[in-house]
Scaffold this active site. Structure first.
Site, PDB file in Angstrom:
ATOM      1  N   LEU A  61      41.786  42.366  38.023  1.00 12.07           N
ATOM      2  CA  LEU A  61      42.777  43.366  37.625  1.00 12.07           C
ATOM      3  C   LEU A  61      42.538  43.884  36.207  1.00 12.07           C
ATOM      4  CD1 LEU A  61      46.036  41.869  39.183  1.00 12.07           C
ATOM      5  CD2 LEU A  61      44.453  43.557  40.153  1.00 12.07           C
ATOM      6  N   HIS A 230      32.447  34.424  47.020  1.00 15.15           N
ATOM      7  CA  HIS A 230      31.500  35.443  47.512  1.00 15.15           C
ATOM      8  C   HIS A 230      30.105  34.916  47.896  1.00 15.15           C
ATOM      9  CE1 HIS A 230      30.586  35.136  43.259  1.00 15.15           C
ATOM     10  NE2 HIS A 230      31.549  35.964  42.891  1.00 15.15           N
ATOM     11  N   ASN A 276      27.610  41.504  42.029  1.00 18.29           N
ATOM     12  CA  ASN A 276      27.121  40.153  41.803  1.00 18.29           C
ATOM     13  C   ASN A 276      27.986  39.159  42.580  1.00 18.29           C
ATOM     14  OD1 ASN A 276      25.665  38.051  40.780  1.00 18.29           O
ATOM     15  ND2 ASN A 276      26.561  38.104  38.734  1.00 18.29           N
ATOM     16  N   ASP A 303      36.710  40.620  46.208  1.00 13.35           N
ATOM     17  CA  ASP A 303      36.068  40.687  44.888  1.00 13.35           C
ATOM     18  C   ASP A 303      36.206  42.094  44.304  1.00 13.35           C
ATOM     19  OD1 ASP A 303      34.726  39.991  42.583  1.00 13.35           O
ATOM     20  OD2 ASP A 303      32.744  39.873  43.507  1.00 13.35           O
ATOM     21  N   HIS A 307      35.341  49.503  37.689  1.00 12.54           N
ATOM     22  CA  HIS A 307      34.673  49.902  36.448  1.00 12.54           C
ATOM     23  C   HIS A 307      34.856  51.399  36.241  1.00 12.54           C
ATOM     24  CE1 HIS A 307      32.738  46.053  35.723  1.00 12.54           C
ATOM     25  NE2 HIS A 307      32.309  46.029  36.970  1.00 12.54           N
ATOM     26  N   PHE A 321      28.101  44.861  36.926  1.00 14.84           N
ATOM     27  CA  PHE A 321      28.178  44.464  38.327  1.00 14.84           C
ATOM     28  C   PHE A 321      29.577  44.742  38.878  1.00 14.84           C
ATOM     29  CE2 PHE A 321      24.878  41.544  36.691  1.00 14.84           C
ATOM     30  CZ  PHE A 321      23.902  41.656  37.672  1.00 14.84           C
ATOM     31  N   GLY A 322      29.654  45.093  40.174  1.00 17.26           N
ATOM     32  CA  GLY A 322      30.947  45.107  40.841  1.00 17.26           C
ATOM     33  C   GLY A 322      31.302  46.401  41.529  1.00 17.26           C
TER      34      GLY A 322
END
Length: 424
Positions: A61, A230, A276, A303, A307, A321-322
């Site tokens: 969050l 994950h 990741n 997950d 961004h 990452f993400g």
């Protein structure tokens, strides 16, 4: 009181007509037909599926410290839009919830801003640096859901073992992002044929699986519940399966994107596909699906990792990452696995409700009389296109933009209160 009319609920694996009467925070009655009394607010489900609210044990969050990416308010609004009624945010914030002071401040932000139920993690180590353990009993007293340094792996066996011993004392799980820093090699995607084609440094499978192998033995020695975040590799699935057979208390989650995509789906040097752990090989994806179906992997978690657009516009080697996932998880999984007959609707719902709750001994995840009125009404029949401009998250960093999906939530309720409805 509220009355949901003309809904369909899962009973013995089949969709059955049902009305649901809600009194305050709880479900008072579920029956094929309930006559409304005076003063009851009626919600017409219009024949749509009424599911237990989904539970996501892995979200980011970003607040405090990363509010330009996401806030507790926007992240939980996104969760509600995706049908999630409970989310568990990771502690890689600034500051990290590693002390009573920091955790209390986080809890106040949650109390003031959350649109769904939020069960926050505390970190395992101070500032997630892997050098000094937090005060486990004090943080449990404050309400820590479990303990994790997610975002990084705990690098030394001694620190992880000591953390597991403390977690076992307070009957909480150690939740692990498994990544051996000595094996990352500066990678930005999976080490495989696609990384070689693109000339981008790769992260090998063993970067993850080696740390899981270490940790399951530590968990056995410590008598601790150990949960793997994950899972992405076939070797990891094998290690977890063997550990479960040995009677070690290990559980695991998998993300929608690792179930749906592989390295072959990465079109080029595009950081929207950077997460990741990374998207792995077809063999790895097949092992994840097999592991989920045979119970090696316990549940699905998103997950959700928002961004800013300028961050993800950078080359893969530089971008963070993400990807986001709260608003797309159920529609993607329903469309790709239930609509085509690979899974039943009951299986998918269980992976997002009962299974995560069983994993962490939570009292949510079901539709039952005298239980919490946490639910989501889902249109299983209408096709919609995933569009970033429709997201309630601040971010739209996902490779699934443009996908056509079924199974879109149209209303989400938490403890009897409507938290998402249509475009509202």
């Amino acid at each position: 009181m509220k009355l949901i009319k003309n809904g369909k609920v899962l009973q013995n694996g089949e969709l059955q007509q049902a009305d649901i009467l809600i009194d305050g925070k709880v479900i008072k009655q579920i029956a094929p037909a309930i006559e409304p009394s005076n003063g009851v607010d009626i919600i017409d489900a219009k024949g749509h599926f009424v599911s237990p609210g989904f539970v996501d044990v892995h979200v980011h969050l970003r607040e405090p410290g990363g509010e330009y990416k996401e806030t507790i308010e926007t992240g939980t609004k996104a969760a509600a839009r995706g049908g999630f009624t409970t989310v568990c945010p990771m502690p890689n914030t600034r500051p990290v919830p590693d002390s009573v002071e920091h955790f209390e401040a986080l809890q106040k932000l949650i109390d003031d801003n959350a649109q769904v139920r939020v069960l926050p993690y505390a970190s395992i180590t101070t500032r997630q640096l892997g050098k000094e353990l937090v005060d486990f009993p004090a943080l449990v007293k404050e309400g820590a859901f479990a303990f994790t340094d997610d975002g990084v792996g705990v690098q030394t066996a001694s620190m992880m073992y000591e953390g597991m011993i403390e977690a076992a004392k307070v009957n909480k799980a150690i939740v692990a992002h498994c990544e051996d820093n000595s094996l990352i090699y500066g990678g930005a995607m999976h080490e495989g044929k696609r990384s070689k084609e693109l000339g981008i440094p790769g992260i090998p499978n063993i970067c993850e699986s080696v740390q899981i192998a270490r940790d399951v033995l530590l968990a056995e020695a410590a008598g601790c519940h150990y949960h793997v975040c994950h899972v992405s590799t076939k070797e990891s699935v094998r290690v977890i399966r063997d550990a479960k057979r040995a009677g070690i208390h290990v559980t695991a989650e998998v993300t929608p994107h690792h179930l749906l995509l592989t390295e072959d789906d990465i079109p080029g040097n595009n950081a929207i596909y950077k997460m990741n752990p990374p998207l792995r090989s077809t063999e790895d994806r097949e092992a994840l699906l097999e592991g989920l179906l045979d119970g090696t992997i316990d549940c699905i978690a998103t997950d959700h990792a928002p961004h800013a657009r300028d961050e993800k516009a950078q080359p893969m080697e530089k971008a963070p990452f993400g990807i986001v996932g709260s608003e797309t998880a159920f529609p993607l999984l329903y469309t790709h696995f239930v609509k085509n007959g690979d899974w039943t609707l009951q299986q998918l719902v269980d992976y997002l409700t009962i299974k995560p709750c069983e994993t962490f001994n939570l009292e949510y995840g079901t539709l039952k009389e005298n239980g919490y009125a946490d639910l989501t009404i889902i249109d299983l029949d209408s096709e919609q296109e995933i569009k970033g401009e429709d997201f309630l998250s601040k971010a739209d960093n996902t490779p699934f933009i443009g996908y056509k999906v079924y199974g879109n939530p149209i209303l989400t309720m938490v403890e009897g209160e409507v938290k998402f409805e249509g475009d509202k």
